[in-house]
Motif scaffolding. Sequence first.
Motif: not given
Length: 644
Positions: A300-314
Motif C-alpha cells: 500500500l505504501a509503495a503504490h502510486i496509482g493503477g499499475s504504477w508503483h514506487v520503484n526505489f532500489a532494483d
Amino acid sequence: MSDNRFTAGLAGLLPPAELARALTAAGRWQPYPTVDQRPAWASVDQEYGQRLLAEAENERSTPWPELTASGYLRFSIDGNRQSFETPYLERRDRLARAVLATGLAASPADRAQYLLSAIDGIWLLCEESSWCFPAHESRPLPDQEAPTLDLFAAETGALLAYAASVLGSILRAEHPLVAERIDREVRARVLVPYQAAAETFWYDAGNNWNPWIHSNVLAAALLVESDSRDQIATVDRVLRGLDQYLTHVPADGGCDEGITYWWRAGATLFECLEILHQATGGVFDAFEQPLLGRIARYPLAAHIGGSWHVNFADGFALPRPGTVVPGLLHRFGRAVHDPEVVAHAGALAAVADRYPAPVTPGASLASCLGVLFDQDWAAAGTADFPYPGETWLPDTEVLVAREHPGSADGLFLAAKAGHNAENHNHNDVGHWIVAHDGSPVIIDVGVGTYTERTFSAERYDIWTMRSSYHNVPTVDGYEQSHGAGHRAARVAATVTGTSAGLELDLGPAYPSAAGVRSWWRSMRLVREHGEARIDIDDSWDLDRDPAELALHLMTAIPARYAAPGVLTIGPLLARFDAGRFEARIETIDLTDDLLTRVWGRAVHRVTLLARTADRVGSHRLRLTAAERSEPSPPSAAPPSRREL
C-alpha cells in the motif's frame, strides 16, 4: 518505532517436540486437490481454464526449450545471463502449465495427453546437470556431485514436489519411476544440500534469498520427505533461518529492496507461515504478531496509482507480468485481519490478471494453485484502492504522501533517506519521485537487465545506479558514494493534517573530496487553501566555492521551457530560481528491454546548473499542477540526446 521481534521467535512458537505432534504425517500432506478430484477442478474459473488449456495445447506441438553447456558458459565468458535463464524459465513455466492442464482438461483422453506433456517436463528437469543459475554458481559449469542450492534450484525442487502432489496417485500408479525420480532428485539437489551445508550466506541474510529459498525448501520437505525425523529437522532449521531473516526486517515492516522484491521477500515469508499453518492444522499461527501486519501493508505504501508503483532500489515502476499475485496478497490481508490490505489486493486484480495468466515468468505453480483453489478469493468482488494519505516508515526511512487521501488524483510524493548499502542499493540518498493523477512524472528510472556487472564491483558504473541519474545533487562532479557510511543524517519526518515532509542531511552520502559539510534537503507535499504543491528545499554548506553545482531531475516526459524559471513537465509546472540556476534538458535513449517496457524509447534529465556556485547557498524547487487549459509553450531550445 515499535519492536519488530517476536517474543520467542518462530522456532519458539513450535519447538521440534511440538512439531512432531502437530505436523501432518510425512508423505501425507496434500495442500491442493489432485487431478483425479474432478469436482474441485471443475470449479476453477472457466475463463482462466480455457486460456491455459489453449496455451498448453499450442505447446504440445512445439519442442521443449533447449539448455546447452555453451549457454551456461555465456555468463562466465561475456556476462550474458539471458541466453541460459530465458529457456530455463520457459521450461518451468511450460511444466507448470502442463500440470494445471492435466487437472483442467475435461476428458480423460486430454488429461492423458497433458499428463505425458508434464512427464516430459519432469524428466527434462531431472536430467538437467544443475538447477542453479549460472550467475549463482561458483564455477563456469556446475559440478553434479556438489549441487548448489540457490533461489532457482530451490524453486525447481518445489515445482517438482507440487507437480508430483497434484498428479497424485495417477502418476504413482501409472508412472512410478517418474514419481521416484522426482523424490530422488529433490532430495539430492535441495533437501540434502540444505541440511548438509554450513550456515550459507543467505541463511541469516536480511534479503529476499532467505524467505524465497525457505518457502521452497519447506514445501519440498513437506511434500517429498518420507522420514519424519528428517522432515522435522528440516522444518525446525527453516524456522530458525526465518528467525534470522526477521532480525533484519525493520520494525516498520518496510522493504529496502523495493516493491519488486517485496513479492520475493515479504510475500514469500507469508507463504512460509501459511504452509506451516496448513501443515499443522492451524497449530502453528504467527499471524497475530504485529510485524506481520506491517509487512503486509508495504504494498500500500509503495503504490502510486493503477499499475504504477514506487520503484526505489532494483524495482520496476510497472511490475513485470506474473510478479504481482493479488490473490496471495488477499490471503495475507485476511490472515492479519487488515481490510485495507484485502481491498488493495482486490483492486490490484483489476489492473493485473486476477489469476497468473496463464503461467508467466515469476508465477510459480504453487502461486497458481494457491489462487485457483482459494474460494474466498474466487468469491471476492472488485474493490477500490485504499490510497492512504501518508505513510512514514521510520526504520526504512521512506515517506509517501498524496494530495487526496483515498484517491490517486492530484500530486503524489515519495521520498527516501536511507544509506548506500541497502539491499539492491542505488546511490540515491535524498531521492524523490513525483506523480500526478496516478502516473509518474519525476521518476526513478529503475533497473535494466541483469548482467555480470550488476552485482559486481562495477555496479555503480551502471548509469541507472549512479546518483547523477537520480533526483539528487552533484558537487564539483562528485556523485554519492556507496557503502553503509554514506547515509542520511538527522532524518526527521513531519506529518500534519496539511502537509507531510521528510528532512535530512545528505552530506555524508558524498565522498570527503566533494567538500560537503552539510546539505540539508526538505521534501514536502503541502495541502493549503484547496491547492497542493511539492517543495524541494536545499541548503548547503561546502568547504570551498565549487566550480560546479548541479541539481538533477529524471523525468518520464520531456521538460519544456514555459518562462524564465518555469518548466512544464507534462501535467506539472516546475519553478526554480532562474537568476541563480539555468536548466539544461537532455533526452536519454533507451535500448534495454526492461526499461523500454516501462518508459518507452527514452527518459529525460533536467539539470539545474548553478550560474555562480557559492560555498553556502539555498534553493527551492516548487512543483504544482499545470492549468489543464494552458497550452504547452514551445521549447526554447531542443534537448540534447544521448544513449546509455
